[in-house]
Design an enzyme around this catalytic site. Structure first.
Site, mmCIF file in Angstrom:
data_model
loop_
_atom_site.group_PDB
_atom_site.id
_atom_site.type_symbol
_atom_site.label_atom_id
_atom_site.label_comp_id
_atom_site.label_asym_id
_atom_site.label_seq_id
_atom_site.Cartn_x
_atom_site.Cartn_y
_atom_site.Cartn_z
ATOM 1 N N GLY A 156 6.581 85.223 42.787
ATOM 2 C CA GLY A 156 6.516 85.880 41.674
ATOM 3 C C GLY A 156 4.585 84.779 41.360
ATOM 4 O O GLY A 156 4.292 84.650 40.327
ATOM 5 N N HIS A 165 11.622 82.924 39.089
ATOM 6 C CA HIS A 165 11.819 83.518 40.236
ATOM 7 C C HIS A 165 12.067 82.685 42.044
ATOM 8 O O HIS A 165 11.727 82.701 42.569
ATOM 9 C CB HIS A 165 9.861 83.898 41.044
ATOM 10 C CG HIS A 165 8.891 84.782 40.066
ATOM 11 N ND1 HIS A 165 9.392 85.698 39.434
ATOM 12 C CD2 HIS A 165 8.180 84.173 39.536
ATOM 13 C CE1 HIS A 165 8.149 85.951 38.837
ATOM 14 N NE2 HIS A 165 7.630 84.661 38.583
ATOM 15 N N ARG A 168 13.167 88.203 57.942
ATOM 16 C CA ARG A 168 14.638 86.966 57.387
ATOM 17 C C ARG A 168 15.743 87.264 57.417
ATOM 18 O O ARG A 168 16.070 88.457 56.195
ATOM 19 C CB ARG A 168 14.160 85.953 57.041
ATOM 20 C CG ARG A 168 13.891 86.218 55.482
ATOM 21 C CD ARG A 168 13.063 84.507 55.131
ATOM 22 N NE ARG A 168 13.332 84.811 53.314
ATOM 23 C CZ ARG A 168 12.648 85.338 52.631
ATOM 24 N NH1 ARG A 168 11.037 85.600 52.867
ATOM 25 N NH2 ARG A 168 12.964 85.524 51.412
ATOM 26 N N LYS A 171 0.749 92.236 50.795
ATOM 27 C CA LYS A 171 1.168 93.503 50.011
ATOM 28 C C LYS A 171 1.074 94.555 50.119
ATOM 29 O O LYS A 171 1.453 95.700 49.624
ATOM 30 C CB LYS A 171 1.147 92.779 48.320
ATOM 31 C CG LYS A 171 1.782 91.526 47.934
ATOM 32 C CD LYS A 171 2.505 91.265 46.156
ATOM 33 C CE LYS A 171 3.685 90.162 45.550
ATOM 34 N NZ LYS A 171 4.573 90.721 46.663
ATOM 35 N N LYS A 190 -1.875 91.044 40.819
ATOM 36 C CA LYS A 190 -0.687 90.865 41.672
ATOM 37 C C LYS A 190 -1.490 90.161 42.644
ATOM 38 O O LYS A 190 -2.322 90.495 43.322
ATOM 39 C CB LYS A 190 0.724 91.383 41.950
ATOM 40 C CG LYS A 190 1.510 91.626 40.898
ATOM 41 C CD LYS A 190 2.970 92.465 42.014
ATOM 42 C CE LYS A 190 3.902 92.828 41.058
ATOM 43 N NZ LYS A 190 4.667 93.339 41.501
HETATM 44 C C1 MV4 Z 1 6.930 92.822 38.773
HETATM 45 C C2 MV4 Z 1 7.388 93.392 37.922
HETATM 46 C C3 MV4 Z 1 7.138 94.215 36.718
HETATM 47 N N1 MV4 Z 1 6.429 95.237 36.681
HETATM 48 N N2 MV4 Z 1 6.434 94.266 39.186
HETATM 49 C C4 MV4 Z 1 8.805 88.767 40.482
HETATM 50 C C5 MV4 Z 1 7.982 88.451 41.628
HETATM 51 C C6 MV4 Z 1 7.813 89.500 42.645
HETATM 52 N N3 MV4 Z 1 8.927 90.014 43.629
HETATM 53 C C7 MV4 Z 1 8.076 90.553 42.197
HETATM 54 N N4 MV4 Z 1 8.370 90.148 40.507
HETATM 55 C C8 MV4 Z 1 8.209 91.141 40.316
HETATM 56 N N5 MV4 Z 1 7.057 91.986 39.866
HETATM 57 C C9 MV4 Z 1 6.506 95.419 38.099
HETATM 58 N N6 MV4 Z 1 5.244 96.120 38.588
HETATM 59 C C10 MV4 Z 1 9.038 92.026 37.593
HETATM 60 C C11 MV4 Z 1 8.884 91.105 38.247
HETATM 61 C C12 MV4 Z 1 9.795 89.628 37.919
HETATM 62 C C13 MV4 Z 1 10.575 90.168 38.619
HETATM 63 C C14 MV4 Z 1 11.416 90.665 39.861
HETATM 64 C C15 MV4 Z 1 12.414 90.074 39.863
HETATM 65 C C16 MV4 Z 1 13.393 89.599 40.094
HETATM 66 C C17 MV4 Z 1 12.819 88.691 38.777
HETATM 67 C C18 MV4 Z 1 11.844 88.866 38.253
HETATM 68 C C19 MV4 Z 1 10.876 87.814 37.317
HETATM 69 C C20 MV4 Z 1 10.026 87.930 36.947
HETATM 70 C C21 MV4 Z 1 9.079 88.902 37.170
#
Ligand code: MV4
Length: 689
Positions: free
Chosen positions: A169, A239, A296, A120, A162
């Site tokens: 997630g 997620h 992918r 990341k 993160k």
């Molecule tokens: C975030 C966020 C809010 N703020 N980053 C979820 C897994 C990964 N793809 C990143 N994710 C998130 N990052 C910041 N700065 C909220 C999520 C997130 C989320 C993002 C997309 C789709 C579903 C989600 C469910 C929970 C949290």
């Protein structure tokens, strides 16, 4: 210009994506090689491929993840290229490298691109250089708690910790205030070390209600790049994506172009080739931020195919073979709206516990230009515990979102599976809830609409629960009529009502009695057949009484479909018959039921002759001993047919059969004594009272 194509490709995957890839390859005249484990010997993807190679035991690490076996299979079959699908080896840099070293084309990005997106923080550094907008935060190499905390305080709470090596997630932790920071950091680092053997952290401003908007990009080996617009994947549970749609609701042309261009910049920053997806968080204020890039083909790619009319696997094959992109950006446009619902073998009522078992009954909605089903299973297949329990992807399209959503809910209500628990009802309720209809969507959708999705009755438009019992009873009665008709065909006068075998009586009301176990509740039902002189099997009318409430019911049964009218309400339902255990699917619910057949003496171990009476109307089929025979307890005496099943009636104790009261073919009233039986060995002839 001649199109260079592969002659033969190996698909290093299983299930629906393997079938999907084989379908496109077959259409293009490319030969296919499947690989399979012990669990997939009879799998659909194996039968669809031109060739198939066994690669090991059911556990993935001993088969689909063992890239040496996969590579060997490609060499042994002279496959020129390998398509990894998604999951398994699709983002494994070592596998990608090994393909190249063995002169086998990896249908995907260069290994450097896979490696660049594997971290990341490395990905963020690359995107920062490419002026791709990032969530405000810190992703530096100084991992001291002081430095991380300083960045959190600078951006203001809430922040999100993160794991640099994390994804999907995993290894994320919200921090709502400075005094929570230290403990949260320790916990997050511990989880990351356990999960990824790497506890480096990045800190981001936490967006409280973002949407997950991802852009499909495609790059060829000649520096051409296009984006095929966006997908909204905000509706997720832990997620895991649940329902995805394209285009994203409320997206403006300007924002679409900005995000598309940003995605192209992301791809070009890593010299991308092939199909890729750039994930963004879209905040409520319209600002968007790079989240991650997937190197992918995604599970949800079909909704992009539906709105652009492109076959993305064909694009992958062309680009991997060195061709230029099939279309330029200006030649791509959005037509209509599409949804994808992921049909899973899981139990939403039990915290979505994965389910395994046999698909004893599988009836899908009719496919068309509006309804597409990508699946890797057929009726009778087992859903294995070794792999992702996805059964299929239901993809729908129509001219606009409302129409497409109607297609989705209708298709979900016509998707029938029994023998294993699925999430179909959950998906139907989610797609039917008000917030979803209004496209009031963000990543907390399920959390915010939990009650309506899981508990509210408002989703059941009609209170059809009571009606469902009458439907189950009607099904049993019609099925009996069909079976009796089938039996009477074997009699010497098939048209005689005396041989109908369904308890028809001249000048008598035609009463039936049945007991059903519906969702573990025993229900006593009586029914009077109201059809004209001779019952027909094509349709019949009954007055069905359940709990002292009588409703008129009529219907016609063809195969598994019951077209019924209950108390003036017409409906079409599907019944799955799993060896006498039935599942009845209405458009909003499903019930399980089975016949409770009274004891016909088979289990009668009391020695009481009472077990020698007929519990319901039926037909005498055969006398198995002579009159006057001395028999032992349990000896078979007669065979009677009742409710589609034959029953052997046995001697309740040692004794003598004095007289039979019915001959084969005779109709027998419910409650009638079938024979005169005495417990004595040499009884005086006892006349029937
Ligand atoms: C975030 C966020 C809010 N703020 N980053 C979820 C897994 C990964 N793809 C990143 N994710 C998130 N990052 C910041 N700065 C909220 C999520 C997130 C989320 C993002 C997309 C789709 C579903 C989600 C469910 C929970 C949290």
């Amino acid at each position: 210009m001649s199109i260079t194509r592969f002659n033969k490709i190996l698909i290093a995957n299983r299930g629906e994506i393997a079938c999907r890839i084989i379908q496109t390859a077959r259409r293009l005249g490319i030969r296919t090689v499947a690989v399979y484990s012990d669990a997939d010997i009879n799998a659909l993807h194996v039968s669809m491929a031109d060739e198939a190679v066994y690669i090991g035991a059911a556990p993935s690490r001993e088969s689909y993840l063992d890239f040496h076996r996969v590579l060997q299979a490609a060499k042994d079959t002279a496959a020129e290229a390998i398509h990894p699908g998604y999951g398994f080896l699709s983002e494994n840099a070592d596998f990608c490298r090994a393909c190249k070293e063995n002169n086998i084309v990896f249908i995907g990005p260069p290994v450097e691109a896979i490696e660049a997106m594997g971290s990341k923080s490395a990905a963020k550094n690359i995107m920062q250089q490419a002026n791709v907008p990032l969530v405000p935060g810190y992703h530096g190499s100084d991992q001291s708690p002081e430095r991380l905390k300083k960045s959190a305080n600078a951006m203001g709470y809430p922040v999100l910790l993160k794991a640099v090596a994390g994804g999907g997630g995993k290894g994320m932790r919200q921090v709502w205030s400075e005094n929570e920071f230290d403990e949260a950091l320790l916990t997050a680092k511990r989880e990351a070390m356990n999960a990824f053997a790497n506890d480096d952290m990045l800190v981001e401003k936490y967006l409280t209600q973002p949407r997950h908007i991802e852009i499909q990009v495609f790059c060829d080996q000649h520096n051409n790049a296009v984006y095929l617009f966006e997908r909204d994947c905000s509706v997720q549970r832990r997620h895991q994506k649940v329902i995805e749609e394209a285009p994203a609701p409320g997206m403006t042309a300007k924002l679409r172009e900005q995000m598309g261009e940003a995605a192209i910049c992301s791809a070009q920053a890593i010299n991308y080739q092939g199909a890729g997806t750039v994930e963004f968080l879209l905040d409520e204020d319209g600002a968007f931020y790079f989240m991650e890039m997937n190197t992918r083909l995604q599970v949800e790619h079909p909704i992009t195919e539906m709105i652009t009319g492109q076959d993305l696997v064909e694009w992958q094959l062309s680009v991997a073979a060195g061709e230029i992109l099939p279309l330029k950006q200006e030649q791509l446009s959005i037509n209509g709206h599409a949804f994808e619902a992921r049909i899973y073998a899981e139990d939403p009522a039990n915290d979505f516990l994965p389910a395994s078992g046999k698909l004893s009954f599988l009836q899908t909605p009719k496919t068309s230009q509006y309804v597409r089903i990508d699946t890797g299973v057929r009726q009778g297949d087992e859903v294995s515990v070794f792999y992702d329990p996805m059964i299929s992807k239901l993809i729908v399209w129509d001219k606009d979102r409302d129409k497409a959503l109607q297609r989705l809910t209708k298709a979900l209500s016509e998707y029938y599976i029994s023998g294993i628990t699925t999430n179909i009802d959950f998906l139907h309720r989610l797609a039917s809830c008000e917030a979803f209809k209004k496209a009031d969507i963000d990543t907390r959708f399920i959390e915010k609409n939990y009650d309506e999705i899981f508990y509210s009755k408002t989703n059941d438009k009609k209170n059809t629960k009571g009606e469902t019992y009458y439907l189950a009873a009607l099904y049993c009665l019609l099925e009996q009529a069909q079976n009796s008709a089938a039996n009477s065909i074997h009699s010497n006068d098939p048209n005689s009502p005396w041989h109908s075998g369904d308890a028809w009586r001249l000048n008598e009301s035609n009463n039936h009695r049945l007991t059903l176990n519906i969702n573990d509740q025993v229900i006593d039902i009586t029914a009077e057949q109201l059809s004209s002189k001779q019952p027909s099997t094509s349709s019949s009318r009954f007055a069905i009484t359940i709990n002292e409430k009588t409703l008129l019911a009529q219907g016609a049964l063809t195969s598994n479909t019951l077209n019924a009218e209950i108390d003036g309400h017409q409906s079409r339902v599907t019944i799955a018959d799993n060896n006498g255990d039935f599942q009845l699917f209405t458009d909003s619910s499903a019930i399980r039921f089975n016949r409770v057949l009274p004891d016909l003496g088979e289990a009668n171990d009391t020695g009481h002759a009472g077990g020698l009476t007929a519990p319901m109307n039926g037909t005498m089929v055969a006398l198995l001993v002579e009159t006057g025979s001395v028999v032992k307890k349990g000896d078979a005496l007669v065979v009677m047919e009742a409710m589609k099943m034959e029953h052997t009636i046995r001697a309740p104790q040692n004794g003598t059969v004095i007289e039979f009261y019915f001959q084969p073919g005779n109709l027998v009233d419910g409650g009638a004594e079938l024979l005169n039986f005495t417990a004595e060995e040499k009884p005086e002839q006892k006349l029937k009272p």
